[in-house]
Design a protein around this motif. Structure first.
Motif, mmCIF file in Angstrom:
data_model
loop_
_atom_site.group_PDB
_atom_site.id
_atom_site.type_symbol
_atom_site.label_atom_id
_atom_site.label_comp_id
_atom_site.label_asym_id
_atom_site.label_seq_id
_atom_site.Cartn_x
_atom_site.Cartn_y
_atom_site.Cartn_z
ATOM 1 N N ILE A 179 0.836 -1.205 0.000
ATOM 2 C CA ILE A 179 0.000 0.000 0.000
ATOM 3 C C ILE A 179 0.868 1.251 0.000
ATOM 4 C CG2 ILE A 179 -1.651 1.335 1.377
ATOM 5 C CD1 ILE A 179 -2.800 -1.398 2.320
ATOM 6 N N THR A 180 1.862 1.265 0.866
ATOM 7 C CA THR A 180 2.745 2.431 0.956
ATOM 8 C C THR A 180 3.525 2.624 -0.341
ATOM 9 O OG1 THR A 180 2.962 2.087 3.339
ATOM 10 C CG2 THR A 180 4.595 3.502 2.302
ATOM 11 N N GLY A 181 4.053 1.552 -0.889
ATOM 12 C CA GLY A 181 4.794 1.647 -2.142
ATOM 13 C C GLY A 181 3.919 2.120 -3.291
ATOM 14 N N ALA A 182 2.700 1.605 -3.364
ATOM 15 C CA ALA A 182 1.788 2.009 -4.429
ATOM 16 C C ALA A 182 1.379 3.476 -4.272
ATOM 17 C CB ALA A 182 0.551 1.115 -4.439
ATOM 18 N N ALA A 183 1.164 3.916 -3.027
ATOM 19 C CA ALA A 183 0.825 5.321 -2.796
ATOM 20 C C ALA A 183 1.969 6.231 -3.228
ATOM 21 C CB ALA A 183 0.499 5.557 -1.321
ATOM 22 N N THR B 286 -0.599 1.731 -10.657
ATOM 23 C CA THR B 286 -0.325 1.849 -9.222
ATOM 24 C C THR B 286 -1.480 2.493 -8.472
ATOM 25 O OG1 THR B 286 0.898 3.906 -9.614
ATOM 26 C CG2 THR B 286 2.181 1.871 -9.427
ATOM 27 N N LEU B 287 -2.185 3.414 -9.104
ATOM 28 C CA LEU B 287 -3.359 4.009 -8.457
ATOM 29 C C LEU B 287 -4.431 2.946 -8.227
ATOM 30 C CD1 LEU B 287 -4.854 6.532 -7.430
ATOM 31 C CD2 LEU B 287 -5.711 6.840 -9.760
ATOM 32 N N THR B 288 -4.650 2.103 -9.208
ATOM 33 C CA THR B 288 -5.629 1.029 -9.066
ATOM 34 C C THR B 288 -5.231 0.070 -7.954
ATOM 35 O OG1 THR B 288 -6.106 1.170 -11.422
ATOM 36 C CG2 THR B 288 -6.829 -0.818 -10.301
ATOM 37 N N PHE B 289 -3.958 -0.311 -7.923
ATOM 38 C CA PHE B 289 -3.460 -1.207 -6.887
ATOM 39 C C PHE B 289 -3.637 -0.581 -5.513
ATOM 40 C CE2 PHE B 289 0.076 -3.198 -4.465
ATOM 41 C CZ PHE B 289 -0.326 -4.517 -4.578
ATOM 42 N N TYR B 290 -3.271 0.691 -5.376
ATOM 43 C CA TYR B 290 -3.414 1.393 -4.098
ATOM 44 C C TYR B 290 -4.878 1.475 -3.669
ATOM 45 C CZ TYR B 290 -3.874 5.214 -0.819
ATOM 46 O OH TYR B 290 -4.227 5.968 0.265
ATOM 47 N N LEU B 291 -5.752 1.882 -4.574
ATOM 48 C CA LEU B 291 -7.166 2.050 -4.215
ATOM 49 C C LEU B 291 -7.817 0.723 -3.836
ATOM 50 C CD1 LEU B 291 -8.338 4.682 -6.847
ATOM 51 C CD2 LEU B 291 -7.869 5.031 -4.419
ATOM 52 N N ASN B 292 -7.374 -0.368 -4.453
ATOM 53 C CA ASN B 292 -7.936 -1.673 -4.116
ATOM 54 C C ASN B 292 -7.429 -2.205 -2.781
ATOM 55 O OD1 ASN B 292 -9.808 -2.927 -6.079
ATOM 56 N ND2 ASN B 292 -8.214 -2.299 -7.492
ATOM 57 N N LEU B 293 -6.211 -1.857 -2.404
ATOM 58 C CA LEU B 293 -5.629 -2.411 -1.176
ATOM 59 C C LEU B 293 -5.752 -1.507 0.046
ATOM 60 C CD1 LEU B 293 -2.306 -4.202 -2.116
ATOM 61 C CD2 LEU B 293 -4.483 -5.202 -1.482
ATOM 62 N N ARG B 294 -6.055 -0.232 -0.129
ATOM 63 C CA ARG B 294 -5.944 0.702 0.993
ATOM 64 C C ARG B 294 -6.872 0.390 2.161
ATOM 65 N NH1 ARG B 294 -9.484 5.851 -0.426
ATOM 66 N NH2 ARG B 294 -10.974 4.712 -1.667
ATOM 67 N N THR B 295 -7.989 -0.218 1.932
ATOM 68 C CA THR B 295 -8.908 -0.526 3.028
ATOM 69 C C THR B 295 -8.893 -1.998 3.419
ATOM 70 O OG1 THR B 295 -10.705 -0.845 1.455
ATOM 71 C CG2 THR B 295 -10.476 1.359 2.433
ATOM 72 N N THR B 296 -7.997 -2.764 2.825
ATOM 73 C CA THR B 296 -7.974 -4.206 3.063
ATOM 74 C C THR B 296 -7.826 -4.551 4.534
ATOM 75 O OG1 THR B 296 -7.105 -4.665 0.880
ATOM 76 C CG2 THR B 296 -6.749 -6.345 2.541
ATOM 77 N N LEU B 297 -6.857 -3.968 5.212
ATOM 78 C CA LEU B 297 -6.599 -4.324 6.603
ATOM 79 C C LEU B 297 -7.712 -3.828 7.524
ATOM 80 C CD1 LEU B 297 -2.772 -3.714 6.651
ATOM 81 C CD2 LEU B 297 -3.985 -5.864 6.377
ATOM 82 N N ASP B 298 -8.290 -2.651 7.216
ATOM 83 C CA ASP B 298 -9.412 -2.160 8.023
ATOM 84 C C ASP B 298 -10.628 -3.067 7.882
ATOM 85 O OD1 ASP B 298 -7.878 -0.017 8.840
ATOM 86 O OD2 ASP B 298 -8.640 1.306 7.265
ATOM 87 N N GLU B 299 -10.921 -3.473 6.649
ATOM 88 C CA GLU B 299 -12.060 -4.362 6.417
ATOM 89 C C GLU B 299 -11.829 -5.736 7.023
ATOM 90 O OE1 GLU B 299 -12.686 -4.332 2.229
ATOM 91 O OE2 GLU B 299 -13.476 -2.294 2.231
#
Length: 163
Positions: free
Chosen positions: A17-21, A141-154
């Protein structure tokens, strides 16, 4: 053989997530900078986007300083392949990777075809060919970031609901 814990798997996702951001911000600001110079010939606005590039690098260095192990995650073959033992993390990582790849390929193909069409028509000023690869990386990378950013919260929410 070392067991890959849930914490290791979560840290791998956090690192992704950090790398993609970072790559998204870096390529996004560079893309905006190049567009403002190529289309609008506005040097002052391009300099503002240049400051955004510097801020992106500083943010990334800040992240590395506060999470020193972040750079060690994502290098093992099972992490690269998304071979997560946790089914939720595996499915989210696979979905994010697949969607990012598909959109990047679609962007690359469309951008290449559109650029070739403009070059053949003699209108190279509308879309400089060097912007297409940069835009492709940005979209992926934007797509990867947007798909993973809430993964851990969910994942935390779904774990709390099941208990």
């Amino acid at each position: 053989m070392k067991t890959w814990t849930i914490e290791d798997q979560e840290n791998c996702v956090k690192s992704g997530i950090t790398g993609a951001a970072f790559v998204t911000a870096l390529t996004g600001f560079e893309l905006l900078r190049d567009i403002t110079l190529a289309w609008f010939d506005n040097k002052m606005l391009a300099d503002v986007f240049g400051i955004g590039i510097i801020l992106s690098v500083l943010w990334f260095l800040y992240q590395i300083r506060h999470q020193p192990k972040m750079m060690t995650y994502g290098w093992k073959i099972k992490e690269i392949n998304g071979d997560f033992q946790d089914e939720y993390l595996r499915s989210r990582f696979q979905r994010a990777t697949t969607m990012a790849f598909q959109l990047a390929m679609l962007t690359a193909f469309t951008g290449y075809a559109f650029t070739e069409l403009l070059v053949n028509e003699g209108k190279t000023a509308l879309l400089p060919p060097q912007l297409v690869p940069l835009f492709t990386v940005f979209v992926g990378t934007l797509t990867f970031y947007l798909n993973l950013r809430t993964t851990l919260d969910e994942q935390d929410d779904s774990t709390a609901e099941s208990n």
